[in-house]
Design a protein around this motif. Structure first.
Motif, PDB file in Angstrom:
ATOM      1  N   PHE A  34       0.793  -1.227   0.000  1.00 18.62           N
ATOM      2  CA  PHE A  34       0.000   0.000   0.000  1.00 18.62           C
ATOM      3  C   PHE A  34       0.831   1.285   0.000  1.00 18.62           C
ATOM      4  O   PHE A  34       0.297   2.364   0.198  1.00 18.62           O
ATOM      5  N   ASN A  69       2.346   4.607  -0.934  1.00 21.59           N
ATOM      6  CA  ASN A  69       1.824   5.602  -1.871  1.00 21.59           C
ATOM      7  C   ASN A  69       2.973   6.055  -2.774  1.00 21.59           C
ATOM      8  O   ASN A  69       3.474   7.158  -2.690  1.00 21.59           O
ATOM      9  N   TYR A 105      10.217   0.833  13.437  1.00 16.81           N
ATOM     10  CA  TYR A 105       9.252   1.869  13.821  1.00 16.81           C
ATOM     11  C   TYR A 105       9.448   3.171  13.069  1.00 16.81           C
ATOM     12  O   TYR A 105       8.599   4.038  13.111  1.00 16.81           O
ATOM     13  N   LYS A 106      10.581   3.295  12.356  1.00 14.77           N
ATOM     14  CA  LYS A 106      10.720   4.502  11.534  1.00 14.77           C
ATOM     15  C   LYS A 106       9.695   4.472  10.410  1.00 14.77           C
ATOM     16  O   LYS A 106       9.362   5.473   9.824  1.00 14.77           O
ATOM     17  N   ASN A 107       9.212   3.297  10.083  1.00 13.90           N
ATOM     18  CA  ASN A 107       8.071   3.184   9.178  1.00 13.90           C
ATOM     19  C   ASN A 107       7.308   1.944   9.581  1.00 13.90           C
ATOM     20  O   ASN A 107       7.575   0.844   9.125  1.00 13.90           O
ATOM     21  N   LEU A 137       6.411  10.270  40.811  1.00 13.26           N
ATOM     22  CA  LEU A 137       5.359   9.844  39.898  1.00 13.26           C
ATOM     23  C   LEU A 137       5.475  10.591  38.577  1.00 13.26           C
ATOM     24  O   LEU A 137       5.434   9.997  37.493  1.00 13.26           O
ATOM     25  N   HIS A 163       8.418   9.340  36.555  1.00 16.92           N
ATOM     26  CA  HIS A 163       8.163   8.053  35.901  1.00 16.92           C
ATOM     27  C   HIS A 163       7.183   8.176  34.759  1.00 16.92           C
ATOM     28  O   HIS A 163       7.347   7.568  33.709  1.00 16.92           O
ATOM     29  N   ILE A 209       8.953   9.435  31.783  1.00 18.09           N
ATOM     30  CA  ILE A 209       9.728   8.401  31.084  1.00 18.09           C
ATOM     31  C   ILE A 209       8.812   7.527  30.242  1.00 18.09           C
ATOM     32  O   ILE A 209       9.092   7.210  29.090  1.00 18.09           O
ATOM     33  N   ILE A 210       7.672   7.160  30.855  1.00 16.04           N
ATOM     34  CA  ILE A 210       6.743   6.280  30.151  1.00 16.04           C
ATOM     35  C   ILE A 210       6.168   6.967  28.915  1.00 16.04           C
ATOM     36  O   ILE A 210       6.076   6.372  27.838  1.00 16.04           O
ATOM     37  N   PHE A 251       8.660   6.964  26.262  1.00 12.65           N
ATOM     38  CA  PHE A 251       8.717   5.621  25.701  1.00 12.65           C
ATOM     39  C   PHE A 251       7.578   5.401  24.701  1.00 12.65           C
ATOM     40  O   PHE A 251       7.764   4.885  23.610  1.00 12.65           O
ATOM     41  N   THR A 294       8.176   6.953  21.390  1.00 18.01           N
ATOM     42  CA  THR A 294       9.030   6.194  20.477  1.00 18.01           C
ATOM     43  C   THR A 294       8.248   5.040  19.871  1.00 18.01           C
ATOM     44  O   THR A 294       8.516   4.609  18.768  1.00 18.01           O
ATOM     45  N   ILE A 295       7.277   4.541  20.612  1.00 19.38           N
ATOM     46  CA  ILE A 295       6.463   3.450  20.064  1.00 19.38           C
ATOM     47  C   ILE A 295       5.582   3.960  18.929  1.00 19.38           C
ATOM     48  O   ILE A 295       5.475   3.346  17.887  1.00 19.38           O
ATOM     49  N   SER A 312       5.974   6.491  16.987  1.00 21.64           N
ATOM     50  CA  SER A 312       6.932   6.547  15.890  1.00 21.64           C
ATOM     51  C   SER A 312       6.357   7.101  14.591  1.00 21.64           C
ATOM     52  O   SER A 312       5.304   7.698  14.563  1.00 21.64           O
ATOM     53  N   CYS A 313       7.096   6.861  13.523  1.00 18.55           N
ATOM     54  CA  CYS A 313       6.731   7.457  12.234  1.00 18.55           C
ATOM     55  C   CYS A 313       6.046   6.438  11.341  1.00 18.55           C
ATOM     56  O   CYS A 313       6.168   5.246  11.521  1.00 18.55           O
ATOM     57  N   THR A 314       5.378   6.965  10.346  1.00 22.24           N
ATOM     58  CA  THR A 314       4.880   6.121   9.277  1.00 22.24           C
ATOM     59  C   THR A 314       5.196   6.836   7.981  1.00 22.24           C
ATOM     60  O   THR A 314       5.201   8.057   7.932  1.00 22.24           O
ATOM     61  N   LYS A 315       5.488   6.069   6.966  1.00 21.83           N
ATOM     62  CA  LYS A 315       5.584   6.675   5.641  1.00 21.83           C
ATOM     63  C   LYS A 315       4.204   6.614   5.028  1.00 21.83           C
ATOM     64  O   LYS A 315       3.361   5.829   5.438  1.00 21.83           O
ATOM     65  N   GLU A 316       4.013   7.412   3.995  1.00 20.92           N
ATOM     66  CA  GLU A 316       2.672   7.541   3.475  1.00 20.92           C
ATOM     67  C   GLU A 316       2.200   6.239   2.811  1.00 20.92           C
ATOM     68  O   GLU A 316       2.894   5.677   1.971  1.00 20.92           O
ATOM     69  N   VAL A 317       1.050   5.798   3.250  1.00 27.11           N
ATOM     70  CA  VAL A 317       0.431   4.658   2.578  1.00 27.11           C
ATOM     71  C   VAL A 317      -0.960   5.073   2.137  1.00 27.11           C
ATOM     72  O   VAL A 317      -1.520   6.039   2.656  1.00 27.11           O
TER      73      VAL A 317
END
Lengths: 471, 188
Positions: free
Chosen positions: A70, A72, A447-449, B5, B8, B11-12, B15, B18-19, B21-26
């Motif tokens: 998918f 793009n 996670y970078k993508n 508290l 912590h 920090i959470i 965290f 970072t989870i 995070s990024c996405t590239k375009e879909v």
């Protein structure tokens, strides 16, 4: 050389599904006890915050990533789909696993000077789906049979199963001496819904024929079994909330029940070296009620029709002959239904690990090591296997564990699985007074993508823990 | 305690960032472009007849004809997805007599929508003579095919050559297949 290729084959089969490599052995988190009932216990009692104590989701695809299909990127979707189909093997699969703990708790008991036994219990709901990639069916849909003369389209590649169930469990853990701990956990499974189609056989092939261009051979032996589904589909009401209510009733002791158990142990080889192992979900579910199975079975070889000079039995008209051909096809594809009860086995999981702890905390008062303090660091190797319809899936993990502050523990894992040799996982568990929060996830390098990750996994939860030896 | 508290939770939260995070375009709408274009081959009619089959009641059987009701071509799946069809015929004739093969397509009202015929050449030496014919259905012709639910197959012995009786040597064989070009989903 053969050994090398075998090893390579083994590694390419490795996978992640249901593997909770970050949680395994993370003994500050009470839910780690669900991965090894004979694990170390570091609390006096605990209870999970209802519905929030363990939330687990894992999704994966061993062949392609979401991004492969998918992205793009202006490339024609059908081209990408064709590439994906060509790239994937029939042993590639898609899987989803989800767990939600309703409640859980545990407490230590035994002589007051040394509470060496521990009882834990809980109820969780689980969804587990696996679908193998039916490559031959995909090729047939993409290309058709015209350019695939003599190519058999194997129907045994249709292989998928899924279940939604709830599990009520009670576990017993005993520290026999300072080195050896074992545990067992009994489970009652209540199936909410189940379907599976894993024993399909047969082939469709177009061969060069004798009397006509082709001899088209249909050899079908397909079966799908379901329980807990037909009553939802067939009921008169279209009101979805009624179905939800019906499902909710099945969470505790629904119509289709099963039994199972987990076993495990921990053994300290030395003060610093430790081995442990567990076998989980050795059990079955008996599907007796609300069962509906579908079967297509038949064999037919089609050469076309011969209306002018049919080689008919005596007295048979060409009309009769033509009807016979039509009936043969109708019989071939007729879906037969039955309500035969069936039994499913839960996917058995095996975990084992070898661990080395090191680095005791320095005392502030004197420049010496405090005898009763535990080690701050640990490294180790973990092995995981799960029994799946086609073949077991395996994973190998190396980890580093560290107590960061008095109240924060972290674990980093590196896992080898079928898609990548670079699955980095990370988990932390925070302890504030009695309050515990943990979050664990893997495949960090992706996670970078995130869409390019072939698997993603996340576990988090909140507990209230009363620790012994608070210091 | 409160300070701890906050520390912590910070920090959470870090965290969790970072989870996330990024996405590239879909673009999941691409699934709408899904278009399968399989080519499906299927046997059609066949026969394998010795010359003696054309002799009955002490006379030549000049014409043999039968009709077949075929409800395939006007089924929804066929109408919606077939973009082109080819019917391929092959005859092998070792009879010293030419035959005409004619195929008629009729609709519900028994109206003829399409017809075609071809000739299977005579074989004076009784060697196998192979004749092929391909009928392509596209555009209007394809619509005619999709309107048809009855096929009439006629074989006719043409004049000339050897007479047909119960000792005429040779045979005539017909093979036929349909090649169906399908396009599911997007049709421009």
């Amino acid at each position: 050389m053969r050994k090398v290729s075998f090893l390579f084959g083994l590694i390419t089969c490795m996978s992640f599904s249901q593997n909770k490599q970050v949680l395994y052995g993370f003994s500050e988190i009470p839910q780690a006890l669900l991965l090894n009932p004979g694990g170390e216990i570091k609390n006096d009692w605990y209870f999970g915050i209802p519905l929030l104590s363990h939330i687990h989701v894992k999704a994966g695809s061993s062949g392609v990533s979401v991004y492969d299909l998918f992205a793009n990127d202006g490339i024609d979707f059908n081209g990408k789909l064709r590439n994906a189909v060509n790239k994937m093997k029939p042993t590639d699969f898609f899987t989803i696993n989800q767990q939600l703990e309703m409640f859980s708790g545990g407490y230590a008991f035994g002589p007051s000077y040394e509470k060496n036994q521990y009882l834990s219990f809980g109820l969780y709901q689980e969804t587990d789906l696996i679908a193998y990639f039916p490559k031959s069916i995909a090729v047939l849909a993409l290309d058709g049979n015209a350019n695939n003369i003599n190519r058999p389209f194997q129907l045994n590649q249709i292989n998928l199963s899924g279940e939604v169930l709830s599990v009520f469990h009670v576990g017993y853990n005993k520290k026999v001496d300072k080195d050896f701990t074992f545990g067992v956990r009994g489970k009652i499974y209540s199936s909410i819904a189940n379907f599976n189609s894993t024993k399909n056989k047969g082939v469709f092939v177009t061969r060069t024929g004798e009397n006509n261009f082709y001899n088209q051979i249909f050899n079908l032996d397909l079966e799908a079994r379901t329980s807990g589904i037909s009553s939802l589909i067939d009921d008169e009401n279209s009101n979805f909330s009624n179905d939800i209510a019906a499902l909710r009733k099945r969470i505790l002791f629904g119509p289709n029940l099963g039994l199972g158990f987990d076993i495990g142990f921990t053994y300290n080889l030395t003060k610093q070296w430790k081995v442990d192992a567990s076998l989980l979900d050795i059990g079955f579910i008996s599907h007796r009620k609300d069962v509906k199975n579908y079967k297509i079975e038949g064999e037919y070889s089609f050469e076309g029709i011969n209306p002018l000079f049919p080689e008919t039995d005596t007295g048979q008209t060409s009309e009769d002959y033509w009807n016979d051909v039509g009936e043969a096809f109708e019989d071939l594809f007729e879906v037969k239904e039955n309500a035969n009860k069936y039994t499913t086995w839960r996917p058995v999981k095996f975990n084992a690990s070898l661990n080395y702890a090191f680095g005791k905390k320095q005392s502030k008062d004197c420049n010496c090591l405090k005898e009763d303090l535990s080690y701050l660091n640990a490294v180790g190797m973990q092995f995981y296997a799960i029994n799946r319809p086609k073949q077991p899936q395996l994973a190998l993990t190396a980890y580093y564990y560290r107590q960061l502050f008095k109240s924060l523990r972290a674990k980093v894992t590196y896992t080898v699985d079928s898609y990548s040799f670079n699955n980095i996982g990370l988990g932390i568990s925070a302890h504030l007074g009695g309050f515990n929060f943990y979050v664990l996830a893997d495949n960090f390098l992706q996670y970078k993508n995130i869409y390019n990750a072939q698997s993603v996994s996340l576990q988090l939860g909140f507990n209230y823990i009363f620790n012994k030896n608070e210091n | 305690m409160i300070k701890k508290l906050v520390k912590h939770i910070a920090i959470i939260v870090l965290f969790c960032f970072t989870i996330v995070s990024c996405t590239k375009e879909v673009d999941f709408d691409q699934a709408k472009d899904l278009s399968l274009e399989p080519i499906v081959a299927s046997n059609l009619v066949f026969f394998n007849a010795p010359a003696t089959n054309f002799f009955a009641n002490s006379s030549e059987l000049i014409t043999v004809r039968d009709s077949v009701i075929i409800d395939l071509f006007n089924r929804d799946f066929f109408v919606d997805n077939v973009v082109k069809a080819e019917f391929v015929f092959e005859t092998v004739n070792s009879i010293n007599r030419a035959f005409s093969i004619q195929v008629d397509f009729l609709d519900d009202a028994n109206q003829q929508r399409h017809t075609f015929s071809f000739t299977s050449l005579a074989s004076p030496t009784h060697a196998d003579i192979i004749t092929t014919h391909t009928e392509v259905f596209e555009n209007n012709l394809l619509d005619d095919l999709k309107a048809s639910n009855k096929v009439v197959l006629t074989i006719q012995a043409l004049s000339g050559g050897s007479p047909l009786n119960n000792s005429t040597p040779g045979r005539i064989q017909l093979k036929s297949k349909g090649i169906f070009y399908l396009t599911t989903g997007e049709i421009e």
